[in-house]
Design a protein around this motif. Structure first.
Motif, PDB file in Angstrom:
ATOM      1  N   THR A   8       3.284  -9.242 -36.320  1.00 28.24           N
ATOM      2  CA  THR A   8       3.234  -9.755 -37.688  1.00 28.24           C
ATOM      3  C   THR A   8       2.863 -11.227 -37.655  1.00 28.24           C
ATOM      4  O   THR A   8       3.493 -12.007 -36.934  1.00 28.24           O
ATOM      5  CB  THR A   8       4.614  -9.602 -38.362  1.00 28.24           C
ATOM      6  OG1 THR A   8       4.975  -8.220 -38.339  1.00 28.24           O
ATOM      7  CG2 THR A   8       4.602 -10.101 -39.788  1.00 28.24           C
ATOM      8  N   ILE A   9       1.861 -11.605 -38.396  1.00 30.59           N
ATOM      9  CA  ILE A   9       1.500 -13.010 -38.512  1.00 30.59           C
ATOM     10  C   ILE A   9       2.547 -13.680 -39.401  1.00 30.59           C
ATOM     11  O   ILE A   9       2.858 -13.185 -40.487  1.00 30.59           O
ATOM     12  CB  ILE A   9       0.099 -13.174 -39.143  1.00 30.59           C
ATOM     13  CG1 ILE A   9      -0.975 -12.526 -38.279  1.00 30.59           C
ATOM     14  CG2 ILE A   9      -0.205 -14.660 -39.406  1.00 30.59           C
ATOM     15  CD1 ILE A   9      -1.160 -13.153 -36.917  1.00 30.59           C
ATOM     16  N   ILE A  10       3.129 -14.777 -38.920  1.00 24.39           N
ATOM     17  CA  ILE A  10       4.092 -15.526 -39.717  1.00 24.39           C
ATOM     18  C   ILE A  10       3.673 -16.990 -39.755  1.00 24.39           C
ATOM     19  O   ILE A  10       2.791 -17.410 -39.006  1.00 24.39           O
ATOM     20  CB  ILE A  10       5.540 -15.380 -39.195  1.00 24.39           C
ATOM     21  CG1 ILE A  10       5.698 -15.993 -37.799  1.00 24.39           C
ATOM     22  CG2 ILE A  10       5.976 -13.921 -39.229  1.00 24.39           C
ATOM     23  CD1 ILE A  10       7.143 -16.038 -37.322  1.00 24.39           C
ATOM     24  N   TYR A  11       4.317 -17.720 -40.611  1.00 29.83           N
ATOM     25  CA  TYR A  11       4.024 -19.139 -40.788  1.00 29.83           C
ATOM     26  C   TYR A  11       5.292 -19.952 -40.584  1.00 29.83           C
ATOM     27  O   TYR A  11       6.369 -19.407 -40.354  1.00 29.83           O
ATOM     28  CB  TYR A  11       3.399 -19.378 -42.166  1.00 29.83           C
ATOM     29  CG  TYR A  11       2.063 -18.693 -42.287  1.00 29.83           C
ATOM     30  CD1 TYR A  11       0.906 -19.318 -41.846  1.00 29.83           C
ATOM     31  CD2 TYR A  11       1.967 -17.406 -42.796  1.00 29.83           C
ATOM     32  CE1 TYR A  11      -0.326 -18.676 -41.928  1.00 29.83           C
ATOM     33  CE2 TYR A  11       0.745 -16.756 -42.878  1.00 29.83           C
ATOM     34  CZ  TYR A  11      -0.399 -17.400 -42.443  1.00 29.83           C
ATOM     35  OH  TYR A  11      -1.609 -16.773 -42.509  1.00 29.83           O
ATOM     36  N   GLU A  12       5.176 -21.253 -40.717  1.00 25.44           N
ATOM     37  CA  GLU A  12       6.272 -22.174 -40.433  1.00 25.44           C
ATOM     38  C   GLU A  12       7.565 -21.787 -41.154  1.00 25.44           C
ATOM     39  O   GLU A  12       8.645 -21.821 -40.557  1.00 25.44           O
ATOM     40  CB  GLU A  12       5.863 -23.597 -40.825  1.00 25.44           C
ATOM     41  CG  GLU A  12       6.932 -24.629 -40.554  1.00 25.44           C
ATOM     42  CD  GLU A  12       6.509 -26.031 -40.970  1.00 25.44           C
ATOM     43  OE1 GLU A  12       7.381 -26.896 -40.956  1.00 25.44           O
ATOM     44  OE2 GLU A  12       5.326 -26.254 -41.296  1.00 25.44           O
ATOM     45  N   SER A  13       7.479 -21.421 -42.413  1.00 23.78           N
ATOM     46  CA  SER A  13       8.691 -21.133 -43.187  1.00 23.78           C
ATOM     47  C   SER A  13       9.492 -19.963 -42.605  1.00 23.78           C
ATOM     48  O   SER A  13      10.706 -19.905 -42.756  1.00 23.78           O
ATOM     49  CB  SER A  13       8.347 -20.844 -44.648  1.00 23.78           C
ATOM     50  OG  SER A  13       7.518 -19.706 -44.746  1.00 23.78           O
ATOM     51  N   GLU A  14       8.827 -19.031 -41.929  1.00 25.97           N
ATOM     52  CA  GLU A  14       9.531 -17.918 -41.281  1.00 25.97           C
ATOM     53  C   GLU A  14       9.891 -18.243 -39.839  1.00 25.97           C
ATOM     54  O   GLU A  14      10.929 -17.801 -39.339  1.00 25.97           O
ATOM     55  CB  GLU A  14       8.673 -16.652 -41.303  1.00 25.97           C
ATOM     56  CG  GLU A  14       8.425 -16.121 -42.697  1.00 25.97           C
ATOM     57  CD  GLU A  14       6.954 -16.087 -43.075  1.00 25.97           C
ATOM     58  OE1 GLU A  14       6.633 -15.296 -43.956  1.00 25.97           O
ATOM     59  OE2 GLU A  14       6.141 -16.859 -42.526  1.00 25.97           O
ATOM     60  N   ALA A  15       9.053 -18.998 -39.154  1.00 28.72           N
ATOM     61  CA  ALA A  15       9.248 -19.262 -37.728  1.00 28.72           C
ATOM     62  C   ALA A  15      10.388 -20.238 -37.454  1.00 28.72           C
ATOM     63  O   ALA A  15      11.148 -20.060 -36.502  1.00 28.72           O
ATOM     64  CB  ALA A  15       7.954 -19.792 -37.111  1.00 28.72           C
ATOM     65  N   SER A 100       7.330 -30.900 -33.356  1.00 26.85           N
ATOM     66  CA  SER A 100       7.321 -29.535 -33.874  1.00 26.85           C
ATOM     67  C   SER A 100       8.666 -29.150 -34.469  1.00 26.85           C
ATOM     68  O   SER A 100       9.700 -29.318 -33.820  1.00 26.85           O
ATOM     69  CB  SER A 100       6.976 -28.536 -32.761  1.00 26.85           C
ATOM     70  OG  SER A 100       7.098 -27.215 -33.237  1.00 26.85           O
TER      71      SER A 100
END
Length: 104
Positions: A8-15, A100
């Motif tokens: 699943t591709i995720i972004y900062e808000s999920e990672a 990061s």
């Protein structure tokens, strides 16, 4: 059977919450490991036409090594362990991205 489209591709808000929860439960003595694109390409190229993706195993050695072993995988879900595998990339810490949000 694997298709090559797993994950699943995720972004900062999920990672960010995912990595934060891991650090809370397991400490921050080992957060991540880096693997260079040339080594990843070498691993993939060594697998030939059977390669459909990567599996990443947690690993630990008697010498205190903690990290991952990356291995190519076939569509039938079997590892290509007869081919090249990848391990021992620089660990974070000390080789962490200074700005990061993923490493807290």
């Amino acid at each position: 059977m694997f298709t090559g489209d797993e994950g699943t591709i995720i972004y900062e808000s999920e990672a960010v919450p995912l990595t934060a929860m891991y650090r809370e439960e397991h400490g921050s003595s080992f957060k991540a490991q880096f693997f260079g694109k040339d080594k990843i390409k070498e691993l993939i190229d060594s697998c030939g036409d059977q390669y459909i993706g990567l599996r990443i195993y947690n690993a630990q050695g008697d010498d205190g090594f903690r990290g991952f072993v990356l291995v190519g995988v076939k569509a039938d879900e079997n590892d290509l362990y007869e081919q090249k595998m990848l391990a021992s990339g620089p660990a974070c810490p000390p080789s962490c991205a200074p700005s990061s949000p993923l490493n807290g």
